[in-house]
Write a protein that holds these residues in place. Structure first.
Motif, PDB file in Angstrom:
ATOM      1  N   GLY A  10     -14.206 -32.385   6.091  1.00 53.37           N
ATOM      2  CA  GLY A  10     -14.797 -32.889   4.855  1.00 53.37           C
ATOM      3  C   GLY A  10     -16.273 -32.559   4.751  1.00 53.37           C
ATOM      4  N   ASP A  13     -11.617 -32.819  -2.096  1.00 55.31           N
ATOM      5  CA  ASP A  13     -11.840 -34.206  -2.523  1.00 55.31           C
ATOM      6  C   ASP A  13     -12.467 -34.274  -3.921  1.00 55.31           C
ATOM      7  OD1 ASP A  13     -10.785 -34.921  -0.114  1.00 55.31           O
ATOM      8  OD2 ASP A  13     -12.710 -35.292   0.857  1.00 55.31           O
ATOM      9  N   ASP A  27      -2.353 -31.321  -1.471  1.00 55.73           N
ATOM     10  CA  ASP A  27      -1.365 -30.675  -0.605  1.00 55.73           C
ATOM     11  C   ASP A  27       0.053 -31.044  -1.059  1.00 55.73           C
ATOM     12  OD1 ASP A  27       0.035 -29.590   1.504  1.00 55.73           O
ATOM     13  OD2 ASP A  27      -1.029 -30.651   3.088  1.00 55.73           O
ATOM     14  N   GLY A  41     -10.088 -31.851   9.371  1.00 56.33           N
ATOM     15  CA  GLY A  41      -9.057 -32.473   8.534  1.00 56.33           C
ATOM     16  C   GLY A  41      -8.260 -31.520   7.666  1.00 56.33           C
ATOM     17  N   ASN A  83      -3.540 -29.206   6.257  1.00 54.16           N
ATOM     18  CA  ASN A  83      -2.922 -28.694   5.021  1.00 54.16           C
ATOM     19  C   ASN A  83      -1.715 -27.814   5.329  1.00 54.16           C
ATOM     20  OD1 ASN A  83      -2.855 -26.382   2.803  1.00 54.16           O
ATOM     21  ND2 ASN A  83      -3.613 -28.257   1.883  1.00 54.16           N
TER      22      ASN A  83
HETATM   23  O1  KG4 Z   1     -12.184 -33.822   9.912  1.00 58.48           O
HETATM   24  P1  KG4 Z   1     -12.072 -34.933   8.939  1.00 58.48           P
HETATM   25  O2  KG4 Z   1     -11.109 -36.053   9.233  1.00 58.48           O
HETATM   26  O3  KG4 Z   1     -13.445 -35.627   8.694  1.00 58.48           O
HETATM   27  C1  KG4 Z   1     -14.649 -34.950   8.693  1.00 58.48           C
HETATM   28  O4  KG4 Z   1     -15.241 -34.794   9.795  1.00 58.48           O
HETATM   29  O5  KG4 Z   1     -15.044 -34.528   7.576  1.00 58.48           O
HETATM   30  O6  KG4 Z   1     -11.720 -34.258   7.532  1.00 58.48           O
HETATM   31  C2  KG4 Z   1     -11.499 -34.996   6.362  1.00 58.48           C
HETATM   32  C3  KG4 Z   1     -11.209 -33.993   5.240  1.00 58.48           C
HETATM   33  C4  KG4 Z   1     -11.160 -34.653   3.857  1.00 58.48           C
HETATM   34  O7  KG4 Z   1     -11.947 -33.876   2.985  1.00 58.48           O
HETATM   35  C5  KG4 Z   1      -9.682 -34.573   3.481  1.00 58.48           C
HETATM   36  O8  KG4 Z   1      -9.446 -34.470   2.101  1.00 58.48           O
HETATM   37  C6  KG4 Z   1      -9.258 -33.308   4.201  1.00 58.48           C
HETATM   38  O9  KG4 Z   1      -9.927 -33.382   5.456  1.00 58.48           O
HETATM   39  N1  KG4 Z   1      -7.798 -33.253   4.382  1.00 58.48           N
HETATM   40  C7  KG4 Z   1      -7.008 -32.332   3.782  1.00 58.48           C
HETATM   41  C8  KG4 Z   1      -5.677 -32.645   4.172  1.00 58.48           C
HETATM   42  N2  KG4 Z   1      -5.713 -33.721   5.002  1.00 58.48           N
HETATM   43  C9  KG4 Z   1      -7.022 -34.080   5.122  1.00 58.48           C
HETATM   44  N3  KG4 Z   1      -7.315 -31.308   2.973  1.00 58.48           N
HETATM   45  C10 KG4 Z   1      -6.289 -30.559   2.520  1.00 58.48           C
HETATM   46  N4  KG4 Z   1      -4.983 -30.794   2.831  1.00 58.48           N
HETATM   47  C11 KG4 Z   1      -4.644 -31.818   3.648  1.00 58.48           C
HETATM   48  N5  KG4 Z   1      -3.359 -32.038   3.947  1.00 58.48           N
END
Ligand code: KG4
Ligand code: ZN
Length: 339
Positions: free
Chosen positions: A141, A171, A188, A275, A279
């Motif tokens: 994110g 987001d 997704d 995160g 996907n």
């Molecule tokens: O790594 P993370 O948990 O936190 C950070 O360190 O930022 O990543 C969170 C991000 C969010 O923007 C969320 O929308 C994205 O990962 N995310 C996804 C999916 N699952 C989580 N983006 C696209 N498809 C997904 N299935």
């Protein structure tokens, strides 16, 4: 002869997830996470003060829970670790202060860990293989970057986003489409029944010749498309196509640049984390393209892809094994970089 690895209790509170893990090297004895997503959902994003106050509420029960899951006593922990950056300062301070307090009271070492190094190495933890030279694609994110890793601790930044991170773009587009926060998982899901070719969105910087990314133009293109669509038909008729087309534009660039980075560095292992690595279409595209090119692909399990403390404990154990530890006077660094 079996070697006894140090047992590390790690805390991760860089953003909105409170997480505590107990690891012995790549062996995860406990990995507890208390998600704050429902708390922040009404605001459409993370509210820093709400996050830090909830870390304070969640952290002690989670430490107890992790010890119970690992079936061990605090006296059996050899070192305490916490994410020291990058992240929200008020959130980082909670995990950091708790780890330091535990280290002081038990007279054990303390290690401050870079959150991005946790993500970078999480594919190795997930696959239970020793870290090897690779290109790391971190898509979260807050970050989108390609890193060359020659060995643990030796990292070179190949390129990063110039504006929004990939997850941030998911987001923000999710918010425009009035989907629940965070938009990434929602897009997704909706994209699964949509046509990725329905809208021809820009693949920014695809041919820039470097490893930089840009996703803000793509986000604006989606925004410009919306008034006409909203006029024409109810959202359920066009949402899957918009989601699939937007998602495909992000993925095309991520996959193309990751493969170019492998070619440019003559590496043959791609380690994907953060995160957005959850996907489903990105995972499928990476699997196909890496298989075609004969590259090894390391993709962590969903639990190790999003923020967690096991990845922090794993990095701490690698550093501890090299005789490294941190001073109790060490500060957090909200802007800590990896390379
Ligand atoms: O790594 P993370 O948990 O936190 C950070 O360190 O930022 O990543 C969170 C991000 C969010 O923007 C969320 O929308 C994205 O990962 N995310 C996804 C999916 N699952 C989580 N983006 C696209 N498809 C997904 N299935
Ligand atoms: Zn993260």
């Amino acid at each position: 002869m079996s070697v006894t690895l140090p047992r590390i209790l790690a805390l991760e509170t860089s953003c909105d997830e409170t997480a505590v893990a107990i690891v012995e090297g790549a062996r995860v004895l406990a990995s507890e996470i208390s998600s704050q997503v429902p708390l922040h959902r009404p605001y459409g994003g993370v509210v820093p003060e709400l996050a830090s106050r909830n870390h304070v509420i969640n952290v002690a029960p989670l430490v107890r829970q992790a010890l119970a899951t690992a079936n061990c006593d605090i006296s059996q922990i050899d070192a305490f670790a916490a994410t020291s950056g990058p992240g929200l300062s008020s959130s980082l301070l909670i995990g950091n202060t708790v780890a330091k307090a535990l280290a002081v009271t038990t007279r054990r070492p303390y290690l401050g860990i870079n959150h991005m190094e946790g993500h970078l190495l999480s594919p190795f933890l997930s696959a239970a293989v020793d870290p090897c030279p690779c290109v790391g694609l971190i898509v979260s994110g807050g970050h989108t970057m390609l890193i060359r890793m020659d060995e643990v601790g030796s990292y070179t930044l190949l390129g990063r986003t110039r504006d929004d991170a990939a997850g941030e773009a998911f987001d923000k587009v999710g918010k425009m489409l009035e989907l629940p926060y965070p938009g990434g998982p929602e897009i997704d899901k909706l994209a699964a029944s949509g046509d990725p070719k329905a809208y021809d969105f820009p693949r920014s910087m695809l041919h820039s010749g470097d490893f930089a990314f840009s996703f803000s133009g793509l986000k604006t293109s989606v925004l410009y498309q919306l008034p006409e669509l909203r006029e024409k038909a109810p959202a359920q008729e066009w949402l899957p196509d918009i989601c699939a087309s937007f998602q495909e534009a992000v993925i095309d660039v991520l996959v193309a640049k990751a493969l170019k980075a492998l070619a440019a560095t003559s590496m043959n292992c791609l380690a994907v984390s953060g995160g957005v690595a959850c996907n489903s279409r990105l995972r499928e595209a990476l699997r196909d393209r890496c298989a075609d090119a004969g590259h090894r692909l390391l993709l962590p399990s969903a639990a190790l892809t999003t923020d967690n403390a096991a990845m922090i404990g794993y990095v701490a154990s690698l550093r501890f094994a090299r005789g490294l530890q941190s001073e109790l006077t060490e500060d957090i660094d909200p802007n800590l970089t990896l390379a």
